[in-house]
Design a protein around this motif. Structure first.
Motif, short mmCIF file in Angstrom:
data_model
loop_
_atom_site.label_atom_id
_atom_site.label_comp_id
_atom_site.label_asym_id
_atom_site.label_seq_id
_atom_site.Cartn_x
_atom_site.Cartn_y
_atom_site.Cartn_z
N LEU A 29 12.72 3.07 -8.87
CA LEU A 29 11.67 3.30 -9.17
C LEU A 29 10.55 1.95 -9.23
O LEU A 29 9.85 1.83 -8.99
CB LEU A 29 11.41 4.34 -9.67
N GLU A 30 11.15 0.89 -9.56
CA GLU A 30 10.49 -0.32 -10.11
C GLU A 30 10.14 -0.44 -8.90
O GLU A 30 8.97 -1.55 -8.73
CB GLU A 30 10.99 -1.00 -10.63
N VAL A 31 10.66 -1.07 -7.98
CA VAL A 31 10.65 -1.53 -6.89
C VAL A 31 9.67 -0.22 -5.93
O VAL A 31 8.39 -0.97 -5.25
CB VAL A 31 11.98 -1.38 -5.83
N ARG A 32 9.37 1.02 -5.89
CA ARG A 32 7.92 1.46 -5.38
C ARG A 32 6.63 1.61 -6.33
O ARG A 32 6.02 0.78 -5.63
CB ARG A 32 8.69 3.18 -5.36
N GLU A 33 7.56 1.07 -7.62
CA GLU A 33 5.99 0.97 -8.41
C GLU A 33 5.40 -0.23 -8.10
O GLU A 33 4.07 -0.97 -8.38
CB GLU A 33 5.79 0.67 -9.70
N ARG A 34 6.33 -1.68 -7.74
CA ARG A 34 6.13 -2.93 -7.15
C ARG A 34 5.43 -3.15 -6.03
O ARG A 34 4.80 -4.42 -5.83
CB ARG A 34 6.81 -3.95 -7.84
N GLY A 35 5.48 -1.84 -5.41
CA GLY A 35 4.84 -2.12 -4.40
C GLY A 35 5.81 -2.36 -3.18
O GLY A 35 5.25 -2.94 -1.54
N GLY A 36 6.69 -2.53 -3.14
CA GLY A 36 8.51 -3.17 -2.38
C GLY A 36 8.67 -1.78 -1.63
O GLY A 36 8.41 -0.40 -2.16
N ALA A 37 9.84 -2.49 -0.61
CA ALA A 37 10.43 -1.45 -0.28
C ALA A 37 11.88 -1.11 -0.61
O ALA A 37 12.21 -2.09 -1.47
CB ALA A 37 11.05 -1.94 1.06
N ALA A 38 12.05 -0.10 -1.20
CA ALA A 38 13.90 0.42 -1.88
C ALA A 38 14.66 0.55 -0.87
O ALA A 38 15.05 1.13 -0.57
CB ALA A 38 13.61 1.97 -2.78
#
Length: 157
Positions: free
Chosen positions: A148-157
């Protein structure tokens, strides 16, 4: 019913549990809830977190199965009053996962008390196995939170 309401009800019931039978039954309920939330997120959760969600559901199932002890099964569980079957939605995923991790921690602490206070070897090992699987549940929850953190920062998970 929203996951947060179910987590709250289970935390309250666990806090009120006064007998070994009640503690084991409420820990079982907590693990059933981890299994249900994991299953829900496997279908409806963020795609990158679905493998972790599947693992959460499987670990919850193992934690719950480890606590099967016919002499200790709570009447509510025997009669089919399993809170987790009421899960219909997860409104705030991050908040739900944090609350679930806290619930699993509380259940683990309660089971440590049961394990350390029993002279029955089968109950002791059931608690130890359940605690171990619940720790894996918490690891899976942390993994989902990382996604979720990665997604919220706009990165790929």
């Amino acid at each position: 019913m929203d996951a947060m309401r179910l987590i709250g009800a289970t935390r309250h019931a666990l806090a009120q549990a006064g007998t070994v039978q009640d503690i084991v039954a409420e820990a079982w309920q907590a693990h059933a809830l981890a299994e249900a939330i994991g299953g829900h997120l496997t279908v409806y959760g963020p795609v990158p977190a679905r493998a972790e969600a599947r693992g959460l559901g499987e670990a919850g199932s193992r934690a719950r199965a480890a606590l099967y002890h016919p002499a200790l099964r709570h009447p509510a569980v025997r009669s089919g009053c399993i809170r987790a079957v009421q899960l219909s939605e997860v409104h705030d995923l991050r908040r739900t996962l944090i609350a679930l991790a806290e619930l699993l921690g509380d259940a683990g602490i309660a089971l440590v008390g049961v394990a350390s206070g029993t002279e029955e070897e089968a109950l002791y090992w059931s608690c130890v196995e359940s605690i171990d699987a619940a720790d894996e549940c918490r690891d899976r929850v942390r993994g989902i939170l990382r996604h979720l953190e990665v997604r919220e920062r706009g990165g790929a998970a």
